[in-house]
Scaffold this active site. Structure first.
Site, PDB file in Angstrom:
ATOM      1  N   SER A 148       9.774  81.167 -41.187  1.00  0.00           N
ATOM      2  CA  SER A 148      10.857  80.379 -40.766  1.00  0.00           C
ATOM      3  C   SER A 148      12.119  81.284 -40.087  1.00  0.00           C
ATOM      4  O   SER A 148      12.171  82.345 -40.746  1.00  0.00           O
ATOM      5  CB  SER A 148      11.444  79.596 -42.009  1.00  0.00           C
ATOM      6  OG  SER A 148      10.099  78.767 -42.498  1.00  0.00           O
TER       7      SER A 148
HETATM    8  N1  SAH Z   1       7.366  80.996 -46.443  1.00  0.00           N
HETATM    9  C1  SAH Z   1       6.638  81.435 -45.382  1.00  0.00           C
HETATM   10  C2  SAH Z   1       6.293  80.635 -44.313  1.00  0.00           C
HETATM   11  C3  SAH Z   1       4.901  80.359 -43.984  1.00  0.00           C
HETATM   12  S1  SAH Z   1       4.438  79.183 -42.963  1.00  0.00           S
HETATM   13  C4  SAH Z   1       7.168  82.872 -44.755  1.00  0.00           C
HETATM   14  O1  SAH Z   1       8.415  83.446 -45.015  1.00  0.00           O
HETATM   15  O2  SAH Z   1       6.320  83.606 -44.004  1.00  0.00           O
HETATM   16  C5  SAH Z   1       3.528  78.033 -44.117  1.00  0.00           C
HETATM   17  C6  SAH Z   1       2.473  78.644 -44.777  1.00  0.00           C
HETATM   18  O3  SAH Z   1       1.922  77.641 -45.526  1.00  0.00           O
HETATM   19  C7  SAH Z   1       1.155  79.148 -43.980  1.00  0.00           C
HETATM   20  O4  SAH Z   1       1.097  80.568 -44.260  1.00  0.00           O
HETATM   21  C8  SAH Z   1       0.120  78.259 -44.197  1.00  0.00           C
HETATM   22  O5  SAH Z   1      -1.160  78.856 -44.171  1.00  0.00           O
HETATM   23  C9  SAH Z   1       0.452  77.797 -45.603  1.00  0.00           C
HETATM   24  N2  SAH Z   1      -0.078  76.743 -46.049  1.00  0.00           N
HETATM   25  C10 SAH Z   1      -0.451  75.389 -45.481  1.00  0.00           C
HETATM   26  N3  SAH Z   1      -1.061  74.383 -46.268  1.00  0.00           N
HETATM   27  C11 SAH Z   1      -1.011  75.179 -47.624  1.00  0.00           C
HETATM   28  C12 SAH Z   1      -1.671  74.430 -48.825  1.00  0.00           C
HETATM   29  N4  SAH Z   1      -2.139  73.345 -48.898  1.00  0.00           N
HETATM   30  N5  SAH Z   1      -1.398  75.505 -49.946  1.00  0.00           N
HETATM   31  C13 SAH Z   1      -0.858  76.762 -49.732  1.00  0.00           C
HETATM   32  N6  SAH Z   1      -0.386  77.111 -48.404  1.00  0.00           N
HETATM   33  C14 SAH Z   1      -0.353  76.283 -47.527  1.00  0.00           C
END
Ligand code: SAH
Length: 222
Positions: free
Chosen positions: A73
């Site tokens: 993000s």
């Molecule tokens: N907070 C992260 C943002 C990552 S984007 C950062 O600072 O980089 C969102 C993330 O959510 C992705 O890595 C994706 O794989 C994960 N995600 C999606 N669905 C999910 C679920 N059901 N449980 C856990 N993680 C999930």
């Protein structure tokens, strides 16, 4: 090869101190007030959480790809969500859903929270573990699983933060929130909004906040 990558990283590390300070000034100008969040973001080396080729853009106010069709993000979103999550309280125990590259995890750790973070993609969780180690932040509990179910064994949480957009607010997360706790997450598909849930003795209070754009919360783990 490995040594030149390390040298590049170190060279950029020096430049990045100034760039990071400017990023934090922009966050302040954009209205972020919690000094704990500002100081956490001025300490976490965001360039270590993105791929080498993108390091020079790490401090721009943009979201960036982190592989596996996922994104980190933009700094303002991280700052605002963390500020709303903490709401001036002691951070306590926090559950993050969607570890991704581990940047949000690092910011939470630096605010003093006890962090549990769930990621469904094993490869990204490994990457987050390496990034956090490079940033010398090793005390988060990283879990490979499906965040829809939260983490009952470590509940209740004073804070829950989700960084992927769900269609609805998962019931398990509401249950795992401590009284007085706050949950912040994006909800929606093509049209998404941040939602804040506060669990009080009188019941749940739900507030719709800003429109946002996050990758979707997907079922299962991989
Ligand atoms: N907070 C992260 C943002 C990552 S984007 C950062 O600072 O980089 C969102 C993330 O959510 C992705 O890595 C994706 O794989 C994960 N995600 C999606 N669905 C999910 C679920 N059901 N449980 C856990 N993680 C999930």
């Amino acid at each position: 090869m490995a040594s030149s990558v390390t040298q590049d990283n170190q060279a950029y590390g020096m430049l990045s101190d100034r760039t990071r300070k400017r990023m934090v000034e922009r966050l302040r100008q954009a209205g972020v007030q919690d000094e704990r969040v500002l100081s956490a973001m001025s300490e976490v080396p965001r360039h270590l959480f993105v791929d080498q080729a993108l390091a020079t853009r790490a401090y721009d106010d943009v979201s960036l790809p982190i592989g596996h069709a996922q994104t980190i993000s933009q700094p303002l979103t991280v700052a605002k969500m963390t500020e709303i999550l903490l709401a001036g309280r002691k951070p306590g125990k926090v559950l993050e859903i969607g570890t991704g590259c581990g940047y949000q995890t690092a910011v939470l750790l630096k605010t003093g929270a006890e962090v549990y973070s769930i990621e469904r993609l094993g490869a990204l969780l490994d990457k987050a573990r390496r990034n956090l180690r490079a940033a010398k932040l090793v005390h988060a509990r990283l879990v490979h699983g499906d965040g829809h179910f939260g983490l009952a064994e470590a509940a209740p949480f004073e804070g829950i933060i989700m960084t992927a957009a769900a269609r609805n607010i998962p019931e398990a997360l509401v249950e795992q929130l401590a009284e007085g706790g706050r949950l912040i997450m994006p909800v929606g598909e093509t049209e998404q909004y941040l939602w804040l849930l506060e669990k009080t003795a009188q019941g749940l209070q739900k507030t719709r906040l800003d429109p946002v754009k996050f990758v979707p919360l997907l079922p299962g783990r991989n």
